[in-house]
Design an enzyme around this catalytic site. Structure first.
Site, PDB file in Angstrom:
ATOM      1  N   HIS A  98       0.724  -1.634  -0.094  1.00 63.86           N
ATOM      2  CA  HIS A  98       0.096  -0.370   0.235  1.00 63.86           C
ATOM      3  C   HIS A  98       0.550   1.566  -0.305  1.00 63.86           C
ATOM      4  O   HIS A  98       0.360   1.997  -0.514  1.00 63.86           O
ATOM      5  CB  HIS A  98      -0.951   0.010   0.962  1.00 63.86           C
ATOM      6  CG  HIS A  98      -2.406   0.210   1.054  1.00 63.86           C
ATOM      7  ND1 HIS A  98      -3.312   0.418   1.695  1.00 63.86           N
ATOM      8  CD2 HIS A  98      -2.992   0.993   0.153  1.00 63.86           C
ATOM      9  CE1 HIS A  98      -4.608   0.880   1.302  1.00 63.86           C
ATOM     10  NE2 HIS A  98      -4.285   1.602   0.354  1.00 63.86           N
ATOM     11  N   ASP A 121      -9.673  -0.010   4.351  1.00 68.78           N
ATOM     12  CA  ASP A 121      -8.271  -1.043   5.581  1.00 68.78           C
ATOM     13  C   ASP A 121      -8.655  -0.823   6.609  1.00 68.78           C
ATOM     14  O   ASP A 121      -9.189  -0.282   7.356  1.00 68.78           O
ATOM     15  CB  ASP A 121      -7.307   0.513   5.092  1.00 68.78           C
ATOM     16  CG  ASP A 121      -5.493  -0.428   4.956  1.00 68.78           C
ATOM     17  OD1 ASP A 121      -4.878   0.564   4.756  1.00 68.78           O
ATOM     18  OD2 ASP A 121      -5.883  -1.627   6.306  1.00 68.78           O
ATOM     19  N   HIS A 123      -5.807  -0.656   8.795  1.00 68.70           N
ATOM     20  CA  HIS A 123      -4.617   0.034   9.107  1.00 68.70           C
ATOM     21  C   HIS A 123      -5.129   1.409   8.247  1.00 68.70           C
ATOM     22  O   HIS A 123      -5.033   1.779   7.186  1.00 68.70           O
ATOM     23  CB  HIS A 123      -3.487  -0.397   8.642  1.00 68.70           C
ATOM     24  CG  HIS A 123      -3.254  -1.464   9.091  1.00 68.70           C
ATOM     25  ND1 HIS A 123      -3.672  -2.641   8.484  1.00 68.70           N
ATOM     26  CD2 HIS A 123      -3.172  -2.190  10.983  1.00 68.70           C
ATOM     27  CE1 HIS A 123      -3.642  -3.517   8.863  1.00 68.70           C
ATOM     28  NE2 HIS A 123      -3.053  -3.574   9.096  1.00 68.70           N
ATOM     29  N   ASP A 125      -2.505   3.837   7.787  1.00 69.68           N
ATOM     30  CA  ASP A 125      -0.964   3.904   6.824  1.00 69.68           C
ATOM     31  C   ASP A 125      -0.925   5.692   7.302  1.00 69.68           C
ATOM     32  O   ASP A 125      -0.827   6.108   6.025  1.00 69.68           O
ATOM     33  CB  ASP A 125      -1.744   3.104   5.705  1.00 69.68           C
ATOM     34  CG  ASP A 125      -1.505   2.068   5.393  1.00 69.68           C
ATOM     35  OD1 ASP A 125      -1.957   1.419   4.320  1.00 69.68           O
ATOM     36  OD2 ASP A 125      -1.883   1.129   6.949  1.00 69.68           O
ATOM     37  N   HIS A 138       5.124   0.947   4.302  1.00 69.73           N
ATOM     38  CA  HIS A 138       2.949   0.892   4.115  1.00 69.73           C
ATOM     39  C   HIS A 138       2.238   1.208   4.182  1.00 69.73           C
ATOM     40  O   HIS A 138       0.869   1.042   4.453  1.00 69.73           O
ATOM     41  CB  HIS A 138       2.775  -0.742   3.227  1.00 69.73           C
ATOM     42  CG  HIS A 138       2.632  -1.489   4.201  1.00 69.73           C
ATOM     43  ND1 HIS A 138       2.429  -2.568   4.027  1.00 69.73           N
ATOM     44  CD2 HIS A 138       3.494  -1.116   5.590  1.00 69.73           C
ATOM     45  CE1 HIS A 138       2.581  -3.395   5.034  1.00 69.73           C
ATOM     46  NE2 HIS A 138       3.047  -2.450   6.028  1.00 69.73           N
ATOM     47  N   ASP A 225      -7.076  -1.653   0.257  1.00 67.60           N
ATOM     48  CA  ASP A 225      -5.988  -2.976   1.003  1.00 67.60           C
ATOM     49  C   ASP A 225      -6.928  -3.748   1.691  1.00 67.60           C
ATOM     50  O   ASP A 225      -7.968  -3.874   2.271  1.00 67.60           O
ATOM     51  CB  ASP A 225      -5.478  -1.591   2.419  1.00 67.60           C
ATOM     52  CG  ASP A 225      -5.425  -2.839   2.689  1.00 67.60           C
ATOM     53  OD1 ASP A 225      -4.084  -2.756   3.603  1.00 67.60           O
ATOM     54  OD2 ASP A 225      -4.727  -4.657   2.609  1.00 67.60           O
ATOM     55  N   ASP A 227      -6.551  -6.435   3.060  1.00 73.37           N
ATOM     56  CA  ASP A 227      -6.739  -6.401   4.706  1.00 73.37           C
ATOM     57  C   ASP A 227      -7.361  -5.601   5.454  1.00 73.37           C
ATOM     58  O   ASP A 227      -7.955  -5.895   6.750  1.00 73.37           O
ATOM     59  CB  ASP A 227      -5.658  -5.876   5.242  1.00 73.37           C
ATOM     60  CG  ASP A 227      -5.052  -5.130   5.651  1.00 73.37           C
ATOM     61  OD1 ASP A 227      -4.185  -4.972   5.548  1.00 73.37           O
ATOM     62  OD2 ASP A 227      -6.226  -3.699   5.650  1.00 73.37           O
ATOM     63  N   GLU A 270      -2.565  -5.325  -1.382  1.00 71.05           N
ATOM     64  CA  GLU A 270      -1.702  -5.878  -0.460  1.00 71.05           C
ATOM     65  C   GLU A 270      -2.651  -7.777  -0.603  1.00 71.05           C
ATOM     66  O   GLU A 270      -2.261  -8.028   0.386  1.00 71.05           O
ATOM     67  CB  GLU A 270      -2.126  -5.566   0.809  1.00 71.05           C
ATOM     68  CG  GLU A 270      -1.488  -4.007   1.054  1.00 71.05           C
ATOM     69  CD  GLU A 270      -0.076  -4.285   1.513  1.00 71.05           C
ATOM     70  OE1 GLU A 270       0.449  -5.297   2.467  1.00 71.05           O
ATOM     71  OE2 GLU A 270       0.229  -3.224   1.790  1.00 71.05           O
TER      72      GLU A 270
HETATM   73  N1  LIG Z   1       0.632   0.437  11.742  1.00 67.44           N
HETATM   74  C1  LIG Z   1       1.731  -0.867  11.158  1.00 67.44           C
HETATM   75  C2  LIG Z   1       0.890  -1.617  10.024  1.00 67.44           C
HETATM   76  C3  LIG Z   1       0.745  -0.931   8.437  1.00 67.44           C
HETATM   77  C4  LIG Z   1      -0.172  -1.889   7.600  1.00 67.44           C
HETATM   78  C5  LIG Z   1       0.023  -1.371   5.878  1.00 67.44           C
HETATM   79  B1  LIG Z   1      -1.032  -1.843   5.357  1.00 67.44           B
HETATM   80  O1  LIG Z   1      -0.997  -0.961   4.059  1.00 67.44           O
HETATM   81  O2  LIG Z   1      -0.847  -3.023   5.216  1.00 67.44           O
HETATM   82  O3  LIG Z   1      -2.441  -1.231   6.208  1.00 67.44           O
HETATM   83  C6  LIG Z   1       1.192  -1.946  12.356  1.00 67.44           C
HETATM   84  C7  LIG Z   1       2.805  -1.453  13.784  1.00 67.44           C
HETATM   85  N2  LIG Z   1       2.030  -2.521  14.051  1.00 67.44           N
HETATM   86  C8  LIG Z   1       3.068  -1.654  15.541  1.00 67.44           C
HETATM   87  C9  LIG Z   1       2.726  -2.702  16.285  1.00 67.44           C
HETATM   88  C10 LIG Z   1       2.861  -4.039  16.395  1.00 67.44           C
HETATM   89  O4  LIG Z   1       2.428  -4.930  17.719  1.00 67.44           O
HETATM   90  C11 LIG Z   1       2.018  -4.556  15.214  1.00 67.44           C
HETATM   91  C12 LIG Z   1       2.461  -4.051  14.317  1.00 67.44           C
HETATM   92  C13 LIG Z   1       2.711  -0.132  10.702  1.00 67.44           C
HETATM   93  O5  LIG Z   1       3.566  -0.914  10.361  1.00 67.44           O
HETATM   94  O6  LIG Z   1       2.397   1.149  10.621  1.00 67.44           O
HETATM   95 MN   LIG Z   2      -2.837  -0.170   3.877  1.00 66.41          MN
HETATM   96 MN   LIG Z   3      -4.407  -2.660   6.263  1.00 69.74          MN
HETATM   97 MN   LIG Z   4      -1.784  -5.004   4.193  1.00 66.36          MN
END
Ligand SMILES: N[C@](CCCC[B-](O)(O)O)(CCN1CCC(O)CC1)C(=O)O
Ligand SMILES: [Mn+2]
Ligand SMILES: [Mn+2]
Ligand SMILES: [Mn+2]
Length: 301
Positions: A98, A121, A123, A125, A138, A225, A227, A270
């Site tokens: 993403h 989503d 999330h 993002d 992402h 997304d 997910d 995704e």
């Molecule tokens: N907010 C997350 C996931 C982003 C997902 C991107 B997508 O495009 O798929 O929507 C989650 C970070 N998070 C930090 C704490 C952990 O315990 C779990 C993951 C991050 O990595 O920033």
């Molecule tokens: Mn996303």
């Molecule tokens: Mn997502």
């Molecule tokens: Mn995703």
């Protein structure tokens, strides 16, 4: 009705291999012909090739991973999407992770400066370089599009053309603490799964559009997304989160957006065909194709 498929085999915005294979699986499942059956004139000039970009030396910036690769790929995607939009075609971007939405939405806004974004989503993002816990880009595209983070010179090309009143979220259920603060402080409208439960998807979509497109006269960029869907519906994706949208809720969103007649660009992101067994992958790819068809006019009756 003309649609241009932009296959983006890109995985640099996140750590799991395989999401770069999403586009080929969606295309080989027959998506182009499925759209032709719906009456679309489909152009698909092959998947984007990003080789030359992936070879460059790209050490992390802070904890941001593959920053130069992500930036260059997104810049190329922005130009491609803008070009198709200028040419009167609806850009359909198949991901790929993403982070690509930094490119697709930049491209849309170049052609449709008054476009609004509907972001589906689990999330938000919207992490900035200072709030991200993973360094996976992402999880950050929206912050760059809004210009919340001007500290990374590599992303200076992303002109903050999106304003906080022109984006709305549906499906949120895994938002980081830093992101919650950003959403609150910027007054960004978000319909989480709580609101979906409380009001039902029909009312949520109506409220979401009333917020970003009250007169239904603004172009819509739908960034989906997979997910956002419950993992039982779309299992083969990199960051699955339980308690997601049902198959029908996901499709209702796409159908309702198509009904507005305002859709100008679509992202289906995704799908990672290497994270589940063959059956689950097939299901995820089929759901992805089905969502795209619904967003492009397929109806049940
Ligand atoms: N907010 C997350 C996931 C982003 C997902 C991107 B997508 O495009 O798929 O929507 C989650 C970070 N998070 C930090 C704490 C952990 O315990 C779990 C993951 C991050 O990595 O920033
Ligand atoms: Mn996303
Ligand atoms: Mn997502
Ligand atoms: Mn995703």
């Amino acid at each position: 009705k003309r649609v241009a498929i932009v296959g983006c085999p890109f995985s640099g915005g996140q750590p799991k291999p395989g999401v770069d294979k999403g586009p080929i699986h969606l295309v080989e499942a027959g998506l182009p012909d499925q759209l032709r059956e719906l009456g679309w004139e489909v152009t698909f000039d092959g998947h984007h090739q990003f080789e030359e970009i992936s070879t460059l030396d790209d050490p992390p910036i802070g904890i941001l991973k593959n920053p130069r690769q992500v930036s260059k790929v997104c810049e190329a995607v922005a130009k491609t999407v803008e070009g198709h939009a200028k040419d009167g075609q609806l850009p359909l971007t198949l991901g790929g992770d993403h982070s690509l939405a930094m490119g697709t939405i930049s491209g849309t806004l170049s052609q449709y400066p008054n476009a609004c974004v509907v972001w589906i989503d689990a999330h938000a993002d919207i992490n900035t370089a200072s709030t991200t816990e993973s360094g996976n880009i992402h999880g950050m595209p929206v912050s760059f599009l809004l210009g919340l983070d001007a500290t990374i010179p590599e992303f200076a090309w992303v002109k903050p053309k999106l304003t906080t009143d022109r984006i709305v979220y549906i499906g949120l259920r895994d938002v980081d603490a830093g992101e919650k603060r950003i959403l609150r402080e910027n007054g960004i409208k978000a319909f989480s799964m709580h609101e979906v439960d409380k009001y039902g998807i029909g009312k949520v979509v109506e409220m979401a559009l009333d917020h970003v497109n009250p007169k239904r006269d603004l172009p819509i960029h739908l960034s989906f997304d997979v997910d956002a869907l419950d993992p039982t519906v779309a299992p083969s994706t990199g960051t699955p989160v339980r308690g997601g949208l049902t198959f029908r809720e996901g499709h209702y969103i796409c159908e309702a957006i198509y009904e507005t007649g305002c859709l100008v660009a679509l992202d289906l992101m995704e799908v990672n065909p290497s994270l589940a067994d063959a059956e689950a992958v097939k299901q995820t790819v089929a759901v992805g194709c089905s969502l795209v068809r619904s967003a492009l006019g397929e109806t049940l009756l």
